[in-house]
Motif scaffolding. Sequence first.
Motif, PDB file in Angstrom:
ATOM      1  N   VAL A  49       0.859  -1.176   0.000  1.00  0.00           N
ATOM      2  CA  VAL A  49       0.000   0.000   0.000  1.00  0.00           C
ATOM      3  C   VAL A  49       0.898   1.229   0.000  1.00  0.00           C
ATOM      4  O   VAL A  49       1.814   1.333   0.807  1.00  0.00           O
ATOM      5  N   ASP A  50       0.611   2.137  -0.906  1.00  0.00           N
ATOM      6  CA  ASP A  50       1.372   3.375  -1.051  1.00  0.00           C
ATOM      7  C   ASP A  50       0.432   4.541  -0.754  1.00  0.00           C
ATOM      8  O   ASP A  50      -0.436   4.865  -1.564  1.00  0.00           O
ATOM      9  N   ILE A  51       0.584   5.134   0.416  1.00  0.00           N
ATOM     10  CA  ILE A  51      -0.202   6.314   0.789  1.00  0.00           C
ATOM     11  C   ILE A  51       0.669   7.512   0.460  1.00  0.00           C
ATOM     12  O   ILE A  51       1.681   7.733   1.109  1.00  0.00           O
ATOM     13  N   GLN A  52       0.271   8.281  -0.537  1.00  0.00           N
ATOM     14  CA  GLN A  52       1.143   9.352  -1.009  1.00  0.00           C
ATOM     15  C   GLN A  52       0.933  10.662  -0.269  1.00  0.00           C
ATOM     16  O   GLN A  52       1.623  10.938   0.686  1.00  0.00           O
TER      17      GLN A  52
ATOM     18  N   THR B 190      -6.935   1.615  -6.520  1.00  0.00           N
ATOM     19  CA  THR B 190      -6.829   2.962  -5.980  1.00  0.00           C
ATOM     20  C   THR B 190      -8.225   3.453  -5.640  1.00  0.00           C
ATOM     21  O   THR B 190      -9.220   2.854  -6.045  1.00  0.00           O
ATOM     22  N   LEU B 191      -8.295   4.544  -4.903  1.00  0.00           N
ATOM     23  CA  LEU B 191      -9.569   5.086  -4.446  1.00  0.00           C
ATOM     24  C   LEU B 191      -9.959   6.308  -5.264  1.00  0.00           C
ATOM     25  O   LEU B 191      -9.102   7.065  -5.715  1.00  0.00           O
ATOM     26  N   ILE B 192     -11.273   6.468  -5.414  1.00  0.00           N
ATOM     27  CA  ILE B 192     -11.816   7.657  -6.068  1.00  0.00           C
ATOM     28  C   ILE B 192     -12.993   8.173  -5.253  1.00  0.00           C
ATOM     29  O   ILE B 192     -13.552   7.451  -4.427  1.00  0.00           O
ATOM     30  N   ILE B 193     -13.344   9.417  -5.515  1.00  0.00           N
ATOM     31  CA  ILE B 193     -14.520  10.020  -4.899  1.00  0.00           C
ATOM     32  C   ILE B 193     -15.167  10.942  -5.929  1.00  0.00           C
ATOM     33  O   ILE B 193     -14.474  11.550  -6.745  1.00  0.00           O
TER      34      ILE B 193
ATOM     35  N   ALA C  88      -4.879   9.752  -3.490  1.00  0.00           N
ATOM     36  CA  ALA C  88      -3.499   9.286  -3.660  1.00  0.00           C
ATOM     37  C   ALA C  88      -3.121   8.165  -2.697  1.00  0.00           C
ATOM     38  O   ALA C  88      -2.265   8.308  -1.827  1.00  0.00           O
ATOM     39  N   ILE C  89      -3.788   7.032  -2.870  1.00  0.00           N
ATOM     40  CA  ILE C  89      -3.426   5.801  -2.160  1.00  0.00           C
ATOM     41  C   ILE C  89      -3.567   4.664  -3.163  1.00  0.00           C
ATOM     42  O   ILE C  89      -4.560   4.579  -3.877  1.00  0.00           O
ATOM     43  N   PHE C  90      -2.541   3.820  -3.230  1.00  0.00           N
ATOM     44  CA  PHE C  90      -2.508   2.758  -4.215  1.00  0.00           C
ATOM     45  C   PHE C  90      -2.148   1.435  -3.541  1.00  0.00           C
ATOM     46  O   PHE C  90      -1.417   1.420  -2.553  1.00  0.00           O
ATOM     47  N   CYS C  91      -2.642   0.364  -4.122  1.00  0.00           N
ATOM     48  CA  CYS C  91      -2.305  -0.967  -3.616  1.00  0.00           C
ATOM     49  C   CYS C  91      -2.005  -1.856  -4.818  1.00  0.00           C
ATOM     50  O   CYS C  91      -2.708  -1.823  -5.827  1.00  0.00           O
ATOM     51  N   THR C  92      -0.921  -2.640  -4.695  1.00  0.00           N
ATOM     52  CA  THR C  92      -0.549  -3.531  -5.783  1.00  0.00           C
ATOM     53  C   THR C  92       0.270  -4.705  -5.254  1.00  0.00           C
ATOM     54  O   THR C  92       0.625  -4.750  -4.075  1.00  0.00           O
TER      55      THR C  92
ATOM     56  N   GLU D 183     -15.235   9.294   1.951  1.00  0.00           N
ATOM     57  CA  GLU D 183     -14.255  10.158   2.619  1.00  0.00           C
ATOM     58  C   GLU D 183     -13.484  10.955   1.574  1.00  0.00           C
ATOM     59  O   GLU D 183     -13.083  10.414   0.547  1.00  0.00           O
ATOM     60  N   ASP D 184     -13.275  12.228   1.841  1.00  0.00           N
ATOM     61  CA  ASP D 184     -12.502  13.070   0.938  1.00  0.00           C
ATOM     62  C   ASP D 184     -11.320  13.653   1.711  1.00  0.00           C
ATOM     63  O   ASP D 184     -11.323  14.818   2.102  1.00  0.00           O
ATOM     64  N   PRO D 185     -10.276  12.832   1.942  1.00  0.00           N
ATOM     65  CA  PRO D 185      -9.145  13.328   2.721  1.00  0.00           C
ATOM     66  C   PRO D 185      -8.404  14.423   1.954  1.00  0.00           C
ATOM     67  O   PRO D 185      -8.176  14.279   0.754  1.00  0.00           O
ATOM     68  N   PRO D 186      -8.065  15.499   2.628  1.00  0.00           N
ATOM     69  CA  PRO D 186      -7.331  16.546   1.914  1.00  0.00           C
ATOM     70  C   PRO D 186      -5.954  16.049   1.482  1.00  0.00           C
ATOM     71  O   PRO D 186      -5.314  15.270   2.175  1.00  0.00           O
ATOM     72  N   SER D 187      -5.568  16.509   0.334  1.00  0.00           N
ATOM     73  CA  SER D 187      -4.277  16.151  -0.220  1.00  0.00           C
ATOM     74  C   SER D 187      -3.307  17.296   0.037  1.00  0.00           C
ATOM     75  O   SER D 187      -3.687  18.459  -0.023  1.00  0.00           O
ATOM     76  N   VAL D 188      -2.078  16.964   0.319  1.00  0.00           N
ATOM     77  CA  VAL D 188      -1.061  17.993   0.534  1.00  0.00           C
ATOM     78  C   VAL D 188      -0.286  18.162  -0.769  1.00  0.00           C
ATOM     79  O   VAL D 188       0.636  17.414  -1.061  1.00  0.00           O
ATOM     80  N   ASP D 189      -0.749  19.125  -1.570  1.00  0.00           N
ATOM     81  CA  ASP D 189      -0.149  19.377  -2.880  1.00  0.00           C
ATOM     82  C   ASP D 189       0.554  20.727  -2.948  1.00  0.00           C
ATOM     83  O   ASP D 189       1.472  20.910  -3.726  1.00  0.00           O
TER      84      ASP D 189
END
Length: 159
Positions: free
Chosen positions: A5-8, A35-38, A88-92, A133-139
């Motif tokens: 799991v990659d939590i970006q 990956t997740l979408i909303i 921005a979370i991925f699993c592979t 859930e809509d977690p804020p992204s740090v961009d």
Amino acid sequence: ADIYVDIQDCPTIKPESIRKVIEPFLKEENISFTTLIIKIKNKNEIDKNNIFKVILNKEKEMVYLSRSRIPAVKDTSDITPEFYKSIAIFCTKKEIIKKFTKLPQGPLELAESHEILRYLENKIPIKLIEIDEDPPSVDIPEDIELVRDIIGKRIRENS
């Protein structure tokens, strides 16, 4: 490990959402990448280029991801599509990561500046899981204060 799991850039994502990106690997054998979408609720986000919009097919697999507004809607169209954004979370799987590292960057990945497009360009299917859930992204630097506030609130709630 068998899966990774990659939590970006979403440090406040809840454990329930992390579980959702992992679950398909526990239930299905031929999953390569999730990956997740909303759904985008704030229409101002549709045109922000730091938010990746996603097109999905009927099987809830990613067709394309872009910083641009997708789908593009003609001014004359009566269609009002739903817009989705990538979380921005991925699993592979380990073997997919090994394959990925040997693949060259393609023109889509280079144009959009997102590594997930390397998977799509090489026909590695990406399963999408919709969450609420809509977690804020740090961009951008302004995002840091919002995340600090959320983390501070959670710490106070759990004290």
